[in-house]
Scaffold this active site. Sequence first.
Site, PDB file in Angstrom:
ATOM      1  N   ASP A   1      20.926  16.453  13.833  1.00  0.00           N
ATOM      2  CA  ASP A   1      19.952  15.726  14.646  1.00  0.00           C
ATOM      3  C   ASP A   1      19.531  14.523  13.807  1.00  0.00           C
ATOM      4  O   ASP A   1      18.663  14.626  12.939  1.00  0.00           O
ATOM      5  CB  ASP A   1      18.752  16.617  14.962  1.00  0.00           C
ATOM      6  CG  ASP A   1      17.686  15.884  15.768  1.00  0.00           C
ATOM      7  OD1 ASP A   1      18.052  15.020  16.582  1.00  0.00           O
ATOM      8  OD2 ASP A   1      16.492  16.179  15.568  1.00  0.00           O
TER       9      ASP A   1
ATOM     10  N   GLU B   1      23.929  14.862  17.816  1.00  0.00           N
ATOM     11  CA  GLU B   1      23.217  14.476  19.026  1.00  0.00           C
ATOM     12  C   GLU B   1      23.347  12.977  19.214  1.00  0.00           C
ATOM     13  O   GLU B   1      23.186  12.203  18.272  1.00  0.00           O
ATOM     14  CB  GLU B   1      21.747  14.879  18.928  1.00  0.00           C
ATOM     15  CG  GLU B   1      21.010  14.669  20.232  1.00  0.00           C
ATOM     16  CD  GLU B   1      19.631  15.287  20.218  1.00  0.00           C
ATOM     17  OE1 GLU B   1      19.483  16.389  20.758  1.00  0.00           O
ATOM     18  OE2 GLU B   1      18.720  14.667  19.641  1.00  0.00           O
TER      19      GLU B   1
ATOM     20  N   ASP C   1      13.180  19.446  13.698  1.00  0.00           N
ATOM     21  CA  ASP C   1      14.452  18.730  13.575  1.00  0.00           C
ATOM     22  C   ASP C   1      15.599  19.663  13.207  1.00  0.00           C
ATOM     23  O   ASP C   1      16.733  19.459  13.648  1.00  0.00           O
ATOM     24  CB  ASP C   1      14.323  17.594  12.560  1.00  0.00           C
ATOM     25  CG  ASP C   1      13.345  16.535  13.039  1.00  0.00           C
ATOM     26  OD1 ASP C   1      13.724  15.744  13.904  1.00  0.00           O
ATOM     27  OD2 ASP C   1      12.194  16.536  12.572  1.00  0.00           O
TER      28      ASP C   1
END
Length: 169
Positions: free
Chosen positions: A7, A68, A140
Amino acid sequence: MRVLGVDPGSRVCGYGVLDAVGARRIRYVECGVLTASRRDPMEHRLGEIARYLTDVITELRPAVIAVEDVFTSVNSRSALALAHARGAALAAAGMAGLPVTAYPPSVVKKAVTGRGRASKEQVARMVQTLAELRKPPQSDAADALAVAIAHVYRAAQPEGVSIVREAAR
């Protein structure tokens, strides 16, 4: 197959590592976050992200990296900073010769919770459940694990079949 989920963020970059142990079954390996000082110049923060992810790749030896996609937001400056961080993650993958698959946030959320617009809390709770963790990981890191879970689930599904899971309650 071992999957490293990332991420990306220019100040906080989450990572999560899972093993796929059969169709749609996972085993938690490790997760964490890299934080960089807001005071450091962007190039230093990006260098730290690339170095840190390179260390994770070297130590944990994933077969693939799932990242992502950059969330398109109203703030173009934030989107650009995220794109830079994503580039640092891609550079680390490229240096290691690893394939990368990118997933939009809505696909990750749908794979993990059953809803493409799930809240961060719902995602974290489902990651906790699916990875059999005692408590939800940091935000996160939970997002990075969710990306890795989405990759495992997408790799296990037959072509043309959509993922449907019941949303966390």
